[in-house]
Design a protein around this motif. Structure first.
Motif, PDB file in Angstrom:
ATOM      1  N   LEU A 186      58.967 -11.369  30.674  1.00  0.00           N
ATOM      2  CA  LEU A 186      57.577 -11.803  30.471  1.00  0.00           C
ATOM      3  C   LEU A 186      56.805 -11.773  31.791  1.00  0.00           C
TER       4      LEU A 186
ATOM      5  N   ASN B 209      55.975  -8.268  32.582  1.00  0.00           N
ATOM      6  CA  ASN B 209      54.850  -7.813  31.765  1.00  0.00           C
ATOM      7  C   ASN B 209      53.520  -8.327  32.317  1.00  0.00           C
ATOM      8  N   LEU B 210      53.522  -9.565  32.785  1.00  0.00           N
ATOM      9  CA  LEU B 210      52.295 -10.117  33.369  1.00  0.00           C
ATOM     10  C   LEU B 210      51.913  -9.357  34.636  1.00  0.00           C
TER      11      LEU B 210
ATOM     12  N   THR C 151      50.533  -6.026  33.572  1.00  0.00           N
ATOM     13  CA  THR C 151      49.178  -6.167  33.047  1.00  0.00           C
ATOM     14  C   THR C 151      48.172  -6.297  34.184  1.00  0.00           C
TER      15      THR C 151
ATOM     16  N   PHE D 237      51.624  -5.099  27.275  1.00  0.00           N
ATOM     17  CA  PHE D 237      52.685  -5.918  26.681  1.00  0.00           C
ATOM     18  C   PHE D 237      53.551  -5.110  25.719  1.00  0.00           C
TER      19      PHE D 237
ATOM     20  N   VAL E 200      56.761 -12.707  19.384  1.00  0.00           N
ATOM     21  CA  VAL E 200      56.026 -13.216  20.550  1.00  0.00           C
ATOM     22  C   VAL E 200      55.077 -12.137  21.083  1.00  0.00           C
ATOM     23  N   MET E 201      55.549 -10.890  21.148  1.00  0.00           N
ATOM     24  CA  MET E 201      54.694  -9.792  21.608  1.00  0.00           C
ATOM     25  C   MET E 201      53.477  -9.627  20.688  1.00  0.00           C
TER      26      MET E 201
ATOM     27  N   ILE F  92      50.978 -12.468  21.287  1.00  0.00           N
ATOM     28  CA  ILE F  92      50.179 -12.257  22.502  1.00  0.00           C
ATOM     29  C   ILE F  92      49.041 -11.279  22.221  1.00  0.00           C
ATOM     30  N   SER F  93      49.362 -10.163  21.543  1.00  0.00           N
ATOM     31  CA  SER F  93      48.321  -9.176  21.212  1.00  0.00           C
ATOM     32  C   SER F  93      47.258  -9.786  20.313  1.00  0.00           C
TER      33      SER F  93
ATOM     34  N   LEU G  72      46.325 -12.939  20.140  1.00  0.00           N
ATOM     35  CA  LEU G  72      45.489 -13.845  20.929  1.00  0.00           C
ATOM     36  C   LEU G  72      44.493 -13.071  21.791  1.00  0.00           C
ATOM     37  N   VAL G  73      44.954 -11.947  22.354  1.00  0.00           N
ATOM     38  CA  VAL G  73      44.056 -11.127  23.176  1.00  0.00           C
ATOM     39  C   VAL G  73      42.910 -10.577  22.337  1.00  0.00           C
TER      40      VAL G  73
END
Length: 293
Positions: A68, A71-72, A75, A226, A270-271, A274-275, A277-278
């Motif tokens: 994670l 990935n951050l 990004t 992500f 979880v992936m 995240i998408s 929420l974005v």
């Protein structure tokens, strides 16, 4: 039936095949993954219901937390370096009168090269045995003698990101350039009459005018960052020692390498979250800022 209802029915009939395909390819596997994320399942045979155990495990799994974090970092890198390169390149090309098409083709070509092909090329270029370091050494230049771009834990992730960026930034450049060509030229003329410098034109005219395109590409960059998998898997397979592990490769390893499909499904959920929420954040900003009007 009124003509309005007939048109609405025709529209739904045209969309129906796509909705059916999406239901089979996306909704079905997505719902299955959501269910299996609450189970202990090897990928074959019967799944055992374990509730939230997989998600609790994610919170204490160093591999997941490390992936994670990578990935951050990924990004952040792709929201800055290729974005800045694409914007700068597009702005300069928008002012180029000669060889503009040639430059666009040259910058866009890497994007249409297959990932596996460009990965193989860069794997050879970055190889410590016969890559650029070895070739420079033959010429008496020993700057890169002990540098192993893909085998050194400190350099591996930036090296993979560099290779991915080589393919990616040309696409951004072309999209930004198309957006800039739609900016009203009278705005630039007014800015020049007010004595604006090229930087002021870019900051106060170009950027506001292409803001919807810029924000949309930033949104897609976050989502794609992500979901990154191909370059990492081909070049390093998440190594060395997990230095380039990202959520995509962790999911693949858990599901198909360690036969923990239930845990891999939890990583995938979880992936997807995240998408989601974005995308929600983008839609809220777009509505608040009234970019639709």
């Amino acid at each position: 039936m009124t003509s309005r209802r007939r048109r609405a029915l025709m529209a739904w009939l045209f969309m129906l095949p796509l909705l059916l395909v999406n239901g089979v390819v996306i909704a079905g596997p997505g719902l299955s993954s959501f269910y299996y994320s609450f189970t202990s399942w090897s990928g074959v045979g019967e799944a055992k219901w374990v509730g939230l155990d997989n998600y609790r495990r994610l919170l204490t799994d160093d591999d997941f937390l490390g992936a994670l974090l990578n990935n951050l970092w990924w990004t952040l890198f792709f929201l800055t370096v290729p974005m800045a390169m694409g914007l700068l390149g597009a702005y300069l090309l928008s002012r180029t009168r000669r060889f503009g098409i040639l430059f666009r083709i040259a910058y866009f070509i890497p994007y249409i090269v297959a990932t596996v092909v460009s990965s193989a090329i860069w794997q050879n270029i970055l190889s410590p045995d016969y890559g650029i370091g070895a070739q420079l050494s033959k010429l008496g230049i020993h700057w890169l003698d002990d540098v192993n771009f893909l085998g050194d834990g400190r350099l591996a992730l930036p090296s993979v990101a560099f290779v991915n960026n080589w393919q990616w930034w040309g696409f951004l450049l072309v999209v930004f350039l198309a957006a800039m060509q739609g900016v009203d030229p009278h705005l630039y003329e007014a800015a020049r009459l007010d004595g604006a410098s090229p930087w002021n034109e870019f900051w106060h005219v170009t950027l506001p005018a292409i803001r919807p395109t810029l924000v949309f590409l930033m949104l897609m960059t976050v989502i794609w960052s992500f979901l990154v998998f191909d370059y990492v898997y081909i070049l390093t397979r998440g190594g060395p020692a997990g230095a380039t592990e990202v959520l995509g490769t962790l999911l693949y390893t858990a599901a198909f390498g360690e036969h923990e499909a239930g845990y891999g499904a939890a990583v995938g959920i979880v992936m997807a979250l995240i998408s989601f929420l974005v995308v929600c954040t983008y839609l809220v900003i777009r509505r608040v800022r009234r970019w639709d009007t």
